[in-house]
Design an enzyme around this catalytic site. Structure first.
Site, PDB file in Angstrom:
ATOM      1  N   TRP A 158       0.834  -1.215   0.000  1.00 22.75           N
ATOM      2  CA  TRP A 158       0.000   0.000   0.000  1.00 22.75           C
ATOM      3  C   TRP A 158       0.854   1.244   0.000  1.00 22.75           C
ATOM      4  O   TRP A 158       0.559   2.221  -0.692  1.00 22.75           O
ATOM      5  CB  TRP A 158      -0.980  -0.017   1.176  1.00 22.75           C
TER       6      TRP A 158
ATOM      7  N   ASP B 175      -1.455   6.658   6.583  1.00 20.22           N
ATOM      8  CA  ASP B 175      -2.510   5.730   6.155  1.00 20.22           C
ATOM      9  C   ASP B 175      -2.704   4.735   7.296  1.00 20.22           C
ATOM     10  O   ASP B 175      -1.839   3.900   7.553  1.00 20.22           O
ATOM     11  CB  ASP B 175      -2.046   5.017   4.870  1.00 20.22           C
TER      12      ASP B 175
ATOM     13  N   LYS C 298     -11.570  -2.100   6.904  1.00 21.06           N
ATOM     14  CA  LYS C 298     -10.715  -3.011   7.656  1.00 21.06           C
ATOM     15  C   LYS C 298     -11.130  -3.042   9.132  1.00 21.06           C
ATOM     16  O   LYS C 298     -11.127  -4.070   9.752  1.00 21.06           O
ATOM     17  CB  LYS C 298      -9.246  -2.599   7.556  1.00 21.06           C
TER      18      LYS C 298
HETATM   19  C1  LIG Z   1      -6.747  -2.023   2.191  1.00 19.49           C
HETATM   20  C2  LIG Z   1      -5.774  -0.930   2.301  1.00 19.49           C
HETATM   21  C3  LIG Z   1      -5.768   0.147   1.400  1.00 19.49           C
HETATM   22  C4  LIG Z   1      -6.668   0.217   0.187  1.00 19.49           C
HETATM   23  O1  LIG Z   1      -7.929   0.593   0.540  1.00 19.49           O
HETATM   24  P1  LIG Z   1      -9.079   0.845  -0.586  1.00 19.49           P
HETATM   25  O2  LIG Z   1     -10.163   1.421   0.279  1.00 19.49           O
HETATM   26  O3  LIG Z   1      -9.399  -0.477  -1.180  1.00 19.49           O
HETATM   27  O4  LIG Z   1      -8.555   1.810  -1.565  1.00 19.49           O
HETATM   28  C5  LIG Z   1      -4.852   1.160   1.594  1.00 19.49           C
HETATM   29  N1  LIG Z   1      -3.998   1.135   2.629  1.00 19.49           N
HETATM   30  C6  LIG Z   1      -3.966   0.114   3.518  1.00 19.49           C
HETATM   31  C7  LIG Z   1      -2.986   0.131   4.639  1.00 19.49           C
HETATM   32  C8  LIG Z   1      -4.862  -0.943   3.373  1.00 19.49           C
HETATM   33  O5  LIG Z   1      -4.841  -1.950   4.256  1.00 19.49           O
END
Ligand SMILES: *Cc1c(COP(=O)(O)O)cnc(C)c1O
Length: 364
Positions: free
Chosen positions: A108, A175, A199
């Site tokens: 990511w 993030d 998540k």
């Molecule tokens: C799953 C994930 C993403 C991507 O998320 P989307 O909502 O599918 O764009 C980005 N960063 C991390 C750390 C993730 O676990």
């Protein structure tokens, strides 16, 4: 675990995302789909501008401030569509003027870097790509002239997690998609935190962004309206039709976190779950952890594998028989990944450990 609505036996859900949600949140959300707020209308068929929904959006924003222990004088909270992946682009589009720093700790983080490079000058401050993202880099120097430093707090795919965050003199952007509200952090150290909801705090379809006002003031001008953070802050996340239902489920999940004792209580539960499972992986002679640096192992995504790959189908049959779901590893890593998100009960971890011990008895 029997539930009053459908009387089904819930699986032990270790899915990496979309992940498990609290049972009471799902029930409340299901009711709102039929009759929301005694309106005799579904939440899915009313205006986002109605008083009833404005209250939802407001509470979903307030709960984020409350759980992070920051005030609206300093921070703004917005909800957007487009997933965490849209933030990979919006962050450099709004804030990258001369040079941005990124730390590469996984898939990511790499995707965030790719977008930033399309928009400007990027410096990779540190990376763990040399060892398949099996550790969190330490002892690097962050220059003071960056527009911001971007990090990824939890590496969902390879299973590493920052235990301490970099101490920097530039705006820190993070993030937190896969470990948001899983542990106490000092939100004041961050200028922007974002998280795709699916998540740990809700269903797919909404991304939470919290931005410090002093960073917002530094954003570039003449930006495309929909990609400008200021547009969404000014409009209270209602510039266009927001992800109405996901934001409602996020609100319910954040209420649930608060009700069971807040982030500190959640953190204790999460530490207990991770400790039990890692102890078993390290003790059990059939398994091994895949993260090379033990101190960086994630409390959210526990990655492990069988020492003897030939026994996989036997192990798979055993966990499936135990009503376990979602522990297969990411396709880039293989093996197994048990995601221990906030709503996963400790009982589910104990069921998995039990299967691992039975498997050892049979095969050791
Ligand atoms: C799953 C994930 C993403 C991507 O998320 P989307 O909502 O599918 O764009 C980005 N960063 C991390 C750390 C993730 O676990």
């Amino acid at each position: 675990m029997l539930t009053p609505i459908s009387k089904h036996v819930k699986m032990h859900n270790f899915s990496a995302g979309p992940g498990i949600l609290p049972e009471e949140v799902l029930e409340e959300a299901a009711k709102a789909c039929i009759n929301f707020d005694h309106l005799n209308l579904s939440l899915l068929e009313i205006s986002h501008r109605s008083k009833n929904y404005e209250k939802v959006m407001e509470e979903a924003r307030q709960l984020v401030l409350e759980l992070f222990q920051v005030s609206n004088d300093e921070y703004e909270v917005i909800y957007l569509g487009g997933g965490a992946s849209l933030q990979f682009a919006m962050i450099p589009y709004n804030f990258l003027k001369t040079k941005a720093g990124y730390i590469n700790t996984g898939v990511w983080a790499s995707k965030a870097i790719k977008e930033a490079k399309l928009l400007g000058n990027v410096q990779i401050i540190a990376s763990s790509e040399d060892k398949k993202f099996g550790y969190i880099p330490k002892n690097y120097i962050v220059p003071d002239d960056l527009d911001y430093l971007h990090i990824t707090s939890n590496n969902t795919i390879y299973g590493t997690q920052y235990k301490a965050f970099p101490d920097v003199n530039v705006p820190l952007i993070c993030d937190m998609s896969s470990d948001i509200f899983s542990r106490e952090i000092d939100a004041r150290n961050f200028s922007l935190i974002y998280a795709g909801a699916q998540k740990n705090i809700g269903p797919a379809g909404a991304t939470m962004v919290i931005i410090r006002k002093d960073l917002l003031e530094k954003s570039k001008s003449n930006l495309l309206t929909m990609l400008d953070y200021k547009t969404h802050v000014k409009a209270g996340s209602m510039f266009n039709t927001p992800p109405v239902f996901p934001v409602y489920v996020i609100m319910l999940t954040l209420r649930w976190i608060k009700k069971i004792g807040g982030v500190s209580a959640i953190e204790k539960r999460n530490e207990e779950k991770a400790r039990l499972l890692y102890e078993e992986i390290d003790r059990n002679c059939m398994f091994e952890g895949t993260v090379i640096s033990k101190e960086d192992r994630s409390n959210m995504n526990v990655c492990f594998r069988l020492k003897n790959k030939l026994l996989e189908s036997e192990f798979d049959n055993m966990w499936k028989d135990a009503n376990i779901s979602g522990i297969r590893g990411h396709r880039d890593v293989g093996g197994y990944r048990a995601s221990l998100y906030n709503a996963l009960p400790v009982e589910s971890v104990k069921v998995l450990i039990n299967v691992m011990q039975e498997f050892e008895k049979k095969n050791a």
